[in-house]
Design an enzyme around this catalytic site. Structure first.
Site, short mmCIF file in Angstrom:
data_model
loop_
_atom_site.label_atom_id
_atom_site.label_comp_id
_atom_site.label_asym_id
_atom_site.label_seq_id
_atom_site.Cartn_x
_atom_site.Cartn_y
_atom_site.Cartn_z
N GLU A 117 0.83 -1.22 0.00
CA GLU A 117 0.00 0.00 0.00
C GLU A 117 0.86 1.26 0.00
O GLU A 117 1.91 1.31 0.65
CB GLU A 117 -0.90 0.02 1.25
CG GLU A 117 -1.92 -1.10 1.26
CD GLU A 117 -2.83 -1.08 2.48
OE1 GLU A 117 -2.77 -0.11 3.29
OE2 GLU A 117 -3.61 -2.03 2.64
N GLU A 184 -8.64 1.74 -4.52
CA GLU A 184 -9.71 1.36 -3.57
C GLU A 184 -10.49 2.59 -3.13
O GLU A 184 -9.91 3.56 -2.63
CB GLU A 184 -9.10 0.64 -2.35
CG GLU A 184 -10.20 0.26 -1.34
CD GLU A 184 -9.77 -0.73 -0.26
OE1 GLU A 184 -8.62 -1.21 -0.30
OE2 GLU A 184 -10.60 -1.01 0.63
O1 KIV Z 1 -6.49 -7.10 1.54
C1 KIV Z 1 -7.38 -6.94 0.68
O2 KIV Z 1 -8.35 -7.71 0.58
C2 KIV Z 1 -7.27 -5.80 -0.21
C3 KIV Z 1 -8.41 -5.55 -1.15
C4 KIV Z 1 -9.50 -4.85 -0.45
C5 KIV Z 1 -7.97 -4.87 -2.38
O3 KIV Z 1 -6.29 -5.12 -0.20
#
Ligand code: KIV
Length: 280
Positions: A117, A184
């Site tokens: 991220e 997201e």
């Molecule tokens: O961890 C996850 O499921 C995610 C999705 C929401 C993209 O990062």
């Protein structure tokens, strides 16, 4: 050696205008089912902390937990691309640590690529991991590992300044060598603009229909829980109530001695039991 969908195949899909189907997947049986259904990317998301392990957020998820689930998904699939999430604090402290942890998800876990991220501020780390030969998917917009900083699970990029920041984040990740980016919870028009500006695929979740692919969480899509359904999720089944109903029927039959019947039992051959009773 498995013949799995590669990052080159995923990038080619964008060029052909063919949507990429990605879904979270956390264990062996679901990997088998999702692959049979033709999902391109089986994604071991750190959401497993919430939907599988019962944590309040994704923050407590560890590398060991990610590895454990990644290995199970790899065992349950042979063609899909397996993407593993890097959990909180597995890549933020230093680039060396980030590389070591990304490497573990490939070497020990068996994944083909990793996701982490952040935008501009993680782009050096992304470049470092990619330069070592590990494909990286970025993730911007709502980034749940920063939930304490963001202050809640809210749509991101709603002001002009915030939208520009997200465009810069996306371009920094592409320049750093990311092969795709999750968007997201961002407004659909912003996601469409980012998708047009990038040569690498965007994968949306709550980012509208014009991304190059979509990702959804297994439990949301299949209706396993009733307490919370995110706005971006569509339920294609209601498996939670079906599971409860099936198990309730089993419990009733056990209590009423209607299960097992002769059909589910193993019987000794003629005379064997009376012979054994004599010996005992
Ligand atoms: O961890 C996850 O499921 C995610 C999705 C929401 C993209 O990062």
């Amino acid at each position: 050696m498995d013949n799995r969908i590669s990052i080159t195949d995923l990038k080619a899909k964008k060029q052909r205008g063919e949507p990429i189907v990605m879904m979270t997947c956390y264990d062996y049986p679901s990997a088998r089912l999702l692959e049979d259904a033709g999902v391109d990317v089986l994604f071991i998301g750190d959401t497993l902390g919430m939907v599988v392990l019962g944590y309040d957020s994704t923050i407590p998820v560890t590398m060991d937990e990610m590895l454990h689930h990644t290995k199970a998904v790899v065992r349950g699939s042979s063609c899909a691309h397996v993407l593993a999430d890097m959990p909180f604090l597995s890549y933020q402290a230093s680039r060396d640590e980030a590389l070591r942890n990304a490497g573990r998800l490939l070497k020990e876990g068996g994944a083909q690529s990793v996701k982490l991220e952040g935008g501009v501020h993680v782009s050096d780390t992304v470049r470092f991991i990619v330069d070592a030969g590990i494909p990286v998917m970025g993730h911007i917009g709502l980034t749940p590992q920063s939930i304490n900083q963001i202050g809640g699970y809210k749509v991101q990029g709603k002001t002009p300044a915030a939208a520009v920041r997200l465009i810069n984040d996306a371009e920094a990740l592409e320049q750093a060598g990311a092969y795709a980016i999750v968007l997201e919870c961002v407004p659909a028009q912003l996601a469409a603009t980012i998708t047009e500006r990038l040569t690498i695929p965007t994968i949306g979740i709550g980012a509208g229909p014009r991304c190059d692919g979509q990702v959804q969480v297994f439990h949301d899509l299949l209706g396993l829980f009733d307490d919370f359904v995110p706005k971006h999720a569509k339920r294609y089944a209601a498996l939670g109530p079906q599971i409860t109903e099936a198990v309730r029927a089993y419990a009733t039959e056990v209590r009423e001695r209607r299960f097992p019947t002769e059909k589910e039992s193993f019987l000794s051959g003629n005379g064997v039991f009376s012979e054994a009773a004599k010996i005992a």
